[in-house]
Write an enzyme that holds these catalytic residues in place. Structure first.
Site, PDB file in Angstrom:
ATOM      1  CG  ASP A 291      16.339  10.823 -38.805  1.00 44.76           C
ATOM      2  OD1 ASP A 291      15.768  10.112 -39.436  1.00 44.76           O
ATOM      3  OD2 ASP A 291      16.231  11.213 -37.726  1.00 44.76           O
TER       4      ASP A 291
ATOM      5  CD  GLU B 210      19.189   9.460 -36.402  1.00 42.03           C
ATOM      6  OE1 GLU B 210      18.693   8.100 -36.248  1.00 42.03           O
ATOM      7  OE2 GLU B 210      18.714  10.208 -35.441  1.00 42.03           O
TER       8      GLU B 210
ATOM      9  CE  LYS C 120      11.074   3.738 -36.763  1.00 39.15           C
ATOM     10  NZ  LYS C 120      10.599   5.324 -37.225  1.00 39.15           N
TER      11      LYS C 120
ATOM     12  NE  ARG D 186      -7.041 -16.679 -40.624  1.00 41.36           N
ATOM     13  CZ  ARG D 186      -7.444 -16.376 -41.963  1.00 41.36           C
ATOM     14  NH1 ARG D 186      -8.673 -17.043 -42.378  1.00 41.36           N
ATOM     15  NH2 ARG D 186      -6.704 -15.780 -42.791  1.00 41.36           N
TER      16      ARG D 186
ATOM     17  CE  LYS E  35      18.282   5.617 -35.302  1.00 41.26           C
ATOM     18  NZ  LYS E  35      16.935   5.028 -35.338  1.00 41.26           N
TER      19      LYS E  35
END
Lengths: 282, 282, 282, 282, 282, 282
Positions: free
Chosen positions: A216, A195, A133, A98, A165
């Site tokens: 973005d 960004e 992510k 598994r 960012k």
């Protein structure tokens, strides 16, 4: 392929998560010295990724298991095809099954999705990259799978690239201040990427002399306009598009002339492919 | 909620995976003592799961961060709703952001999918359970999310229940032998469950006096027939259906009268939900 | 300052290395509830680095110890000056002493040496950086100390920058092939740096369009010539000098016009500074 | 030589510190199956220490690397001499290089410095020992290097010997009380050593019947006087000199008749020796 | 026998506990290349348990040691009998000796005590099980030893079975409420067991339909009565007796007709058996 | 009392061993916010040892639990006496219970047995010590318990004292050679102890000038003779008796005039004392 001690430690933990104090069914039901040949077979078509780790998982359970590979990472597997056979003690095979499949199915799912994105971009000089992510704890495996699927890796984490960012810009005051701080407070062996959300920000970023501009969440139309402005300003600036990149819109984004497209879905939305393991007594 | 040392160790590793030697952008761009208020907002509708772990992640980065929750695990969140605010040093907020969101998005994705399955079964006396088809290393979080979404947990791993599967039966010889071995080699505080593929196997299993019968990959028609046979034989035997349970077929399976339906997709095919974090200077 | 879990784990191991099963002298000789005030004093002049980690070491031994700082990291400490006082149980103070001092002395030694290099370069627009020639296991602390001393960090490890060295060039065939492979096999968010030993290699590297050129082990005269060639070719290329940079030659290297100078000695040859701890009964 | 699991774990962490998610340059530039012969060569003269650990580091990266040793730990290496060759996959060689060299250079530096101290004492019946002034986390390696260089190890940590220092005496009240507590609160299989600063303290210590007296930071003249007093009182008491022992004063200290001299500089001030690694394609 | 990574990690820690920085006597006294043959001999009669772990301990110290077994786990060993010989470097043999013997002696002690209980029950259809009263950290080894001695394992921990004890009943209100909560809040693959102290509680438990009833600390007379009531109510309910089961009362408890008897003494009161190791020069 | 990180890590592992993925009974049956007062009560008379670790175990499960101690380590507890009360969430109390009790019962068992030995020696100037015959992984706790019971600790492991045993003598050739090697290969801050089986060996050992002589497995008569010979030769030599020291023979051994008696049984044969935990709703 060398498996690093850190990866090996992860695989041991993953096995322990499933096995814990012991596989009570197998220990009770399968005789100690019983031998089998296990076959891992594709139950759908996909791009294979993770086979060396699968092998390691089996070997961590029992180093005497023998691994006879029919396929390698990166190959397109047809539904019904045999991927690998594993030979040895039945107890070891069933106990490892598994965990080995869970990893292989997930990694192959990511490679397969990446491959589908790549196919959409045939002939275009653009690189597809992943993002941060990823599933907590599995970044190494997931970024590896993206590469197997033909994609490229964006930065691995917060430590290996400078990407300013929106939240950084808010904290620093504006783009100009943020870039100046980044340049002043680091040696100059990192590129600096910013960004941007609109043309004003792009122009501000260009004026600071950044190496890379991320567009973005822009529409294809906005991206086309942005590319034109940036290329006119300085053709060496790298352009990355990001945000909601889907299989049905990515080609037009690429055609707008960006250098890289980063796709969070590669890792956060790929489902596992279906692989079965069947044993035969030896 | 007490976070166990093992879970805490996992969260530390997940943070380290992203942060490594340090968040070089934030350290360079954001002043050390700069304070912000971060808001986590839903960008789609979903069932929330994982908030206590999200809080722990932020606190592991900086124990002085303050957490102001608007929602709790299990709540249905509307698109646009505020989930939680975190207050404190901007550096800490930005450094923890991605790891915290990655976990929360994945966990909420699983709870949301579970909730969708549960809704399909409204009014029926059946329990939806997960399987062991989880992401390696994240089983605890994923099984927790299933519970938050209204589902039940099947066995956690190989160590806490006896489930005799097809491969065990092949190795043992037949169902009868397998069950006898399981019963003889363990004390009798575990229930014994056998996986069956057809009526012949079901009958064989019933004759051994097992506690639970899993109907694996059967059609709804076959399941109906199986339930009838089992109930006639012994109404106390628990019946579990498993294999390719989708949102569009699960209600008819439930109506066939089984007690439990295990759904691998809950954990291996749930995508992440979309949550954003925006900061405001304080 | 937030101490990451990884750093905390290192400090715990360092303490355990010294304390093991227990500080047998202190346990036998010092009464359990005896309280003292410990003073850490400079026995020579130096630049302080590592105080937050020193505090953490004391707190890991006994979280009730109180820390009263007179100085902070980065300050120039005069011989005889008081650095910090720690108040609490004498047993805890004596048990933590050696590990705390060993780290503080080594880190301050590196900051002090870095500071001496920086002083040699007064007024010149050049950045001093460290290298990967650090003590195994202590890179984080040593690179931190370089920053405290006014230097910059070069790449942290093999994972966060592309630096093509002589051995890579041998394996790849030549500089051109090596750079092409580096560019093709990675996404383009990393700068590419090549190590060169002579003018021929510099020209080869320039033709491939690399971002940074390292001048390895060249004489000041060679460096001057190299800078001229590179600046003429492309003023945006960053120039790093490396190899046997000493306090007595570094200013002339800097005056030759390079952008960065990396100095292995900062970490591999800095001795520890002398700091004492004396206690007073409370 | 058996490498203990604890040491192996340290070496793995050290490798991980440098390699992290992967050696991005080597992975991009060097073909997977490319083979090389790497030669480690001395760039200055020194005493070699750490070769078994160097070998282990290479093997941890790739267990198929072959190690052909020309030298062994403890040998005096001449500038230019070949130390060892390592054969196998180029990727593995380049990835292991820096960590392996960093350890070998530091350990050899300590052995070399120890050797220089030993040479100063030729013909005298005195043992040079290290102290606990070691790099946090590396004590095992550093104390090993001292032995390789011909020195002896003082206690490893706080746990394996009783050494009553000035701060203990302050907390206990006086030497007499401290020694009495030490003797009463431990079984009698440890020797008891007391640190003394002057003749008064020496006499106090002698009266308590301690096994060993440390003369801390005394002048050669004071040491001579102290030795005379102690030998007259009880010739079986062991005398250790400590504090600021330099290459230019250590012989006169030894000639004063002490049994042991402990030298912190062996570990806290030894720089790394210079060793290079060059590869050749196979 | 496969030793899991978790068990291997435990054994490494156990070795480190004894060896620490090194076996200073052996390193000083025994030449590096000296070879010996070590014989492990029984100094009393017992049931052997733990031999595979003993072998692993020796191999962790030195993988080149050769192991020549005369006996296997589960065998009854006579006083004076040779158990196993280990051949190889004397240093490795002496360094591993104590840790290996400590484990083997303890595990064999448990197997031997279990065997004595089993003998008391000859001919009776009852299973002897252990409890969770094990030495912290050693549960795996101790439960393994119980199996080797002929006993069965009760639940491994809090995670693999539902056992409602007196304190749970107090918190839940009464048995009925507790069982209802247990059934409602878990899927139905676990049996539900309730601890009872008297006939009233037994009847309450029976009415809730539990699978197993534990008779806690009852006299043989009470047990007889309880068995009668339970069997009359539902012959499928499993009956476990627990509490102060001694060698001299266990047969009468078994004769009262219970299915299982759990005996805490198996693990919390078994002393170690006596095994010696003697070496012979090779 | 400060609990070291290593000990804390052990306690976490011990808890995890019992709790694993979660205490399924308690989570299902006890409401999240339910509060109780738990009382730990002695069910027999004993000497208490381990209370600070018990507290830590409860706190590791839930740091908000409050601990109200009635007794301290080292106190003689009467049957029926209240030891400590713990107040807080019922779930936390029940989940921590078994691990906490298992440790406390074992440690108190060792302290109690040590206390019984000490009582046998009333008025005699002899120290009882433990040995290295401890449970793997628990040496720290067991040696602590011996001290609590009034005994002394012999060496902790192979690393903190030189003890030349029979097997060392066999490997070295004879006692003289062994002691010479020990002295030459270590600095002189360790005492040297030799194990002897008869008068011949004792004389050989005395001639080498060892610090301590162990009389192994001798009769009381032999011990008397040995003491006489050793005291005549050199009254400063420490004499330790060892081997099969029982409660009924230890006083005569002590009266024979030895300085120390080491008793393996203290740790390898002490059973656990009986302590119960009962809760009351708050």
């Amino acid at each position: 392929m060398n498996i690093s001690p850190v990866i090996e430690a992860f695989l041991k933990k993953a096995l322990h998560e499933d096995i814990g104090k012991g596989d009570i069914t197998t220990l009770a039901v399968v005789p100690k010295e019983h031998l089998s040949l296990a076959s891992l077979t594709a139950r759908e078509s996909f791009v294979l990724a993770g086979l060396p780790f699968t092998e390691k998982i089996f070997k961590l359970v029992d180093k005497r298991l023998r691994f006879i590979k029919s396929k390698s990472d990166g190959e397109r597997i047809k539904k019904g095809a045999l991927i690998v056979q594993v030979k040895g003690r039945t107890r070891s095979l069933l106990t490892a099954e598994r965990t080995a499949l869970n990893l292989l199915q997930r990694m192959s799912g990511i490679a397969t999705l990446t491959d589908r994105y790549i196919k959409c971009l045939k002939g275009l000089p653009v690189k597809i990259t992943d993002t941060r992510k990823t599933t907590p704890g599995l970044r190494f495996f997931e970024k590896y799978s993206v590469r197997v699927g033909g994609g490229y890796n964006h930065r691995f984490g917060l430590f290996d690239a400078i990407l300013i960012k929106d939240n950084h810009i808010i904290a620093a005051g504006d783009i100009k201040k943020a870039v100046k701080l980044a340049r002043g407070n680091t040696s100059n062996f990192h590129k600096i990427e910013v960004e941007t959300k609109n043309i004003t920000e792009i122009k501000e970023a260009l004026d600071t002399g950044v190496d890379t501009i991320m567009l973005d969440n822009m529409s294809v139309k906005q991206i086309r306009r942005a590319v034109e402005i940036i290329r006119n300003y300085n053709p060496d600036v790298i352009i990355e598009a990001s945000g909601n990149m889907k299989l049905d819109n990515i080609r037009s984004v690429a055609e707008a002339g960006v250098d890289m497209i980063s796709v969070g879905a590669l890792t956060h939305s790929a489902g596992g492919v279906d692989i079965s393991m069947n044993i035969r007594n030896l």
